[in-house]
Design an enzyme around this catalytic site. Structure first.
Site, PDB file in Angstrom:
ATOM      1  N   HIS A 145      72.333  63.424   8.493  1.00  0.00           N
ATOM      2  CA  HIS A 145      72.080  64.193   7.415  1.00  0.00           C
ATOM      3  C   HIS A 145      71.618  63.311   6.345  1.00  0.00           C
ATOM      4  O   HIS A 145      71.056  62.703   6.317  1.00  0.00           O
ATOM      5  CB  HIS A 145      73.775  64.663   6.840  1.00  0.00           C
ATOM      6  CG  HIS A 145      74.327  63.599   6.169  1.00  0.00           C
ATOM      7  ND1 HIS A 145      74.928  62.374   7.192  1.00  0.00           N
ATOM      8  CD2 HIS A 145      75.298  63.483   4.956  1.00  0.00           C
ATOM      9  CE1 HIS A 145      75.537  61.692   6.450  1.00  0.00           C
ATOM     10  NE2 HIS A 145      75.996  62.399   5.273  1.00  0.00           N
ATOM     11  N   HIS A 167      80.973  52.714   8.541  1.00  0.00           N
ATOM     12  CA  HIS A 167      80.766  53.598   7.540  1.00  0.00           C
ATOM     13  C   HIS A 167      81.949  53.225   6.562  1.00  0.00           C
ATOM     14  O   HIS A 167      82.562  54.364   6.347  1.00  0.00           O
ATOM     15  CB  HIS A 167      80.466  55.048   7.925  1.00  0.00           C
ATOM     16  CG  HIS A 167      79.935  55.840   6.566  1.00  0.00           C
ATOM     17  ND1 HIS A 167      81.223  56.853   5.984  1.00  0.00           N
ATOM     18  CD2 HIS A 167      78.892  56.566   6.353  1.00  0.00           C
ATOM     19  CE1 HIS A 167      80.428  57.500   4.976  1.00  0.00           C
ATOM     20  NE2 HIS A 167      79.235  57.286   5.368  1.00  0.00           N
ATOM     21  N   HIS A 184      72.278  62.694   3.158  1.00  0.00           N
ATOM     22  CA  HIS A 184      73.048  61.854   1.995  1.00  0.00           C
ATOM     23  C   HIS A 184      72.102  60.422   2.078  1.00  0.00           C
ATOM     24  O   HIS A 184      71.931  60.136   3.039  1.00  0.00           O
ATOM     25  CB  HIS A 184      74.456  61.740   2.027  1.00  0.00           C
ATOM     26  CG  HIS A 184      75.253  63.028   1.641  1.00  0.00           C
ATOM     27  ND1 HIS A 184      76.426  63.169   2.267  1.00  0.00           N
ATOM     28  CD2 HIS A 184      75.007  63.905   0.624  1.00  0.00           C
ATOM     29  CE1 HIS A 184      76.911  64.271   1.632  1.00  0.00           C
ATOM     30  NE2 HIS A 184      76.224  64.670   0.615  1.00  0.00           N
ATOM     31  N   HIS A 241      80.700  68.450   7.343  1.00  0.00           N
ATOM     32  CA  HIS A 241      80.867  67.401   6.263  1.00  0.00           C
ATOM     33  C   HIS A 241      80.241  68.193   5.164  1.00  0.00           C
ATOM     34  O   HIS A 241      80.313  69.666   5.130  1.00  0.00           O
ATOM     35  CB  HIS A 241      79.482  66.379   6.573  1.00  0.00           C
ATOM     36  CG  HIS A 241      79.766  65.487   5.355  1.00  0.00           C
ATOM     37  ND1 HIS A 241      80.583  64.726   5.198  1.00  0.00           N
ATOM     38  CD2 HIS A 241      78.436  64.608   5.038  1.00  0.00           C
ATOM     39  CE1 HIS A 241      80.204  63.804   4.271  1.00  0.00           C
ATOM     40  NE2 HIS A 241      78.988  63.679   4.269  1.00  0.00           N
ATOM     41  N   ASP A 296      78.354  61.945   9.000  1.00  0.00           N
ATOM     42  CA  ASP A 296      79.889  61.934   8.466  1.00  0.00           C
ATOM     43  C   ASP A 296      80.683  63.458   8.667  1.00  0.00           C
ATOM     44  O   ASP A 296      79.863  64.516   8.756  1.00  0.00           O
ATOM     45  CB  ASP A 296      79.681  61.938   7.011  1.00  0.00           C
ATOM     46  CG  ASP A 296      78.850  60.475   6.464  1.00  0.00           C
ATOM     47  OD1 ASP A 296      78.674  59.699   7.248  1.00  0.00           O
ATOM     48  OD2 ASP A 296      78.640  60.584   5.365  1.00  0.00           O
ATOM     49  N   ASP A 334      72.800  57.503   1.607  1.00  0.00           N
ATOM     50  CA  ASP A 334      73.060  56.159   2.631  1.00  0.00           C
ATOM     51  C   ASP A 334      72.779  56.466   4.145  1.00  0.00           C
ATOM     52  O   ASP A 334      73.041  55.209   4.855  1.00  0.00           O
ATOM     53  CB  ASP A 334      74.712  56.107   2.480  1.00  0.00           C
ATOM     54  CG  ASP A 334      75.701  57.173   2.673  1.00  0.00           C
ATOM     55  OD1 ASP A 334      75.245  58.142   2.374  1.00  0.00           O
ATOM     56  OD2 ASP A 334      76.659  56.815   3.414  1.00  0.00           O
ATOM     57  N   HIS A 335      72.223  57.405   4.478  1.00  0.00           N
ATOM     58  CA  HIS A 335      71.755  57.708   5.845  1.00  0.00           C
ATOM     59  C   HIS A 335      70.494  58.070   6.012  1.00  0.00           C
ATOM     60  O   HIS A 335      69.849  58.158   6.963  1.00  0.00           O
ATOM     61  CB  HIS A 335      72.601  59.141   6.374  1.00  0.00           C
ATOM     62  CG  HIS A 335      74.038  58.812   6.329  1.00  0.00           C
ATOM     63  ND1 HIS A 335      74.811  58.451   7.536  1.00  0.00           N
ATOM     64  CD2 HIS A 335      75.092  58.877   5.346  1.00  0.00           C
ATOM     65  CE1 HIS A 335      76.095  58.274   7.122  1.00  0.00           C
ATOM     66  NE2 HIS A 335      76.147  58.478   5.900  1.00  0.00           N
TER      67      HIS A 335
HETATM   68 ZN   LIG Z   1      77.652  58.467   4.386  1.00  0.00          ZN
HETATM   69 ZN   LIG Z   2      77.465  62.034   3.835  1.00  0.00          ZN
END
Ligand SMILES: [Zn+2]
Ligand SMILES: [Zn+2]
Length: 304
Positions: A63, A269, A65, A144, A211, A67-68
């Site tokens: 996805h 994570h 976000h 998520h 996530d 951090d990914h």
């Molecule tokens: Zn994340």
């Molecule tokens: Zn996320």
């Protein structure tokens, strides 16, 4: 059987810490190299771990976000700098097309490496999204706060010779090729059937679940896998946070791995609030017997 191992490049969720980089994973499997969810700092983590970005065949994003995916621009720039001529497949949720385009074009880099975008609309059931070499890539939707999909990668099974039995049957050289072609051959001591000197081996599989809260998609992806990499952002003591932000706890991950018969569970994570990681192992270990709490730069082989 070909070598398969996970190289962990980052294990932090939203905020990296002094000891944990943003997410990032490299799956080395035979002659294929697949990256998952490259967060910030991904390029340098690869350098430290000895992973050549130029060698990668595919990137899978769950996805958009940060951090990914914030490591994607650096990864692309690096392939441009290294003048990679091989294409890089990029799998991602199709409704995040605008974010993919922005990440791909967000700098003034002149050398654009060859990218093969693979936008996928993941649904409630497991579906094929493509292949990387002879590895099958499947996706399923996760639950998520934004559109998110998990991945299942699997290798085909096959048949292999058992050297001692070949030797005992007196077979070597071109006659072995004949045996494969015809299913049986006349050996020095009589007829030899293929089944007598070889055996079938099953394919292997890997799931990447992140996530999400516990959901049907996660179960489908992780069913019977050799290795399940699963988010465990929180511990049960923060159950309400896990529920409000649509994340899993270590106990959730342990329960999932046990329910689907995953052989090895890799937890990652983690929320930056935690420093006692033994608690994650203990919580998931209540449900599953083979739990690894990932640290940056771990190299985790598939179970034998
Ligand atoms: Zn994340
Ligand atoms: Zn996320």
């Amino acid at each position: 059987m070909s070598v398969a191992e996970l190289v962990v490049l980052g294990t932090a969720s939203q905020a990296p810490t002094r000891h944990r980089n943003h997410n990032g994973y490299a799956l080395r499997w035979g002659d294929q190299l697949i990256f998952f969810d490259p967060g910030e700092g991904f390029q340098r983590q690869c350098t430290i771990a000895g992973i050549a970005i130029a060698r990668a065949n595919a990137v899978c994003l769950t996805h958009f976000h940060g951090d990914h995916c914030l490591g994607l621009p650096g990864l692309i720039a690096r392939r441009g700098m290294d003048r990679c001529s091989d294409p890089l497949q990029v799998f991602y949720p199709a409704d995040g097309e605008q974010y993919y385009e922005r990440l791909r074009t967000c700098t003034a880099g002149l050398m654009q490496p060859l990218l093969e975008p693979r936008p996928v609309i993941a649904g409630a059931s497991l579906q094929a999204a493509g292949s990387v070499g002879d590895l099958l890539v499947e996706v399923a939707a996760l639950e998520h706060r934004i559109s998110t999909q998990g991945y299942r990668i699997s290798s085909p099974g096959g048949r292999r010779f058992i050297p001692e039995r070949l030797k005992a049957a007196g077979l070597a050289g071109p006659i072995v090729g004949q045996l494969v072609k015809h299913g049986s051959v006349d050996g020095p001591d009589g007829v030899v059937e293929l089944d007598q000197v070889s055996e079938e081996f099953p394919g292997r599989s890997f799931a990447f679940v992140m996530d999400t809260r516990t959901c049907r998609g996660a179960e489908l992806l992780a069913q019977g896998v050799d290795m399940l990499v699963c988010e465990s952002t929180f511990l049960e003591s923060e159950r309400s946070l896990a529920d409000s932000y649509a994340h899993m706890t270590a106990a959730d991950a342990g329960r999932l791995a046990a329910a689907v018969g995953a052989k090895k569970l890799v937890l990652t994570h983690f929320s930056a609030r935690y420093s006692n990681m033994a608690a994650f192992a203990a919580e998931a270990g209540e449900f599953h017997g083979d739990v690894v709490v990932a640290e940056d730069f771990d190299r985790i082989p598939f179970p034998a």
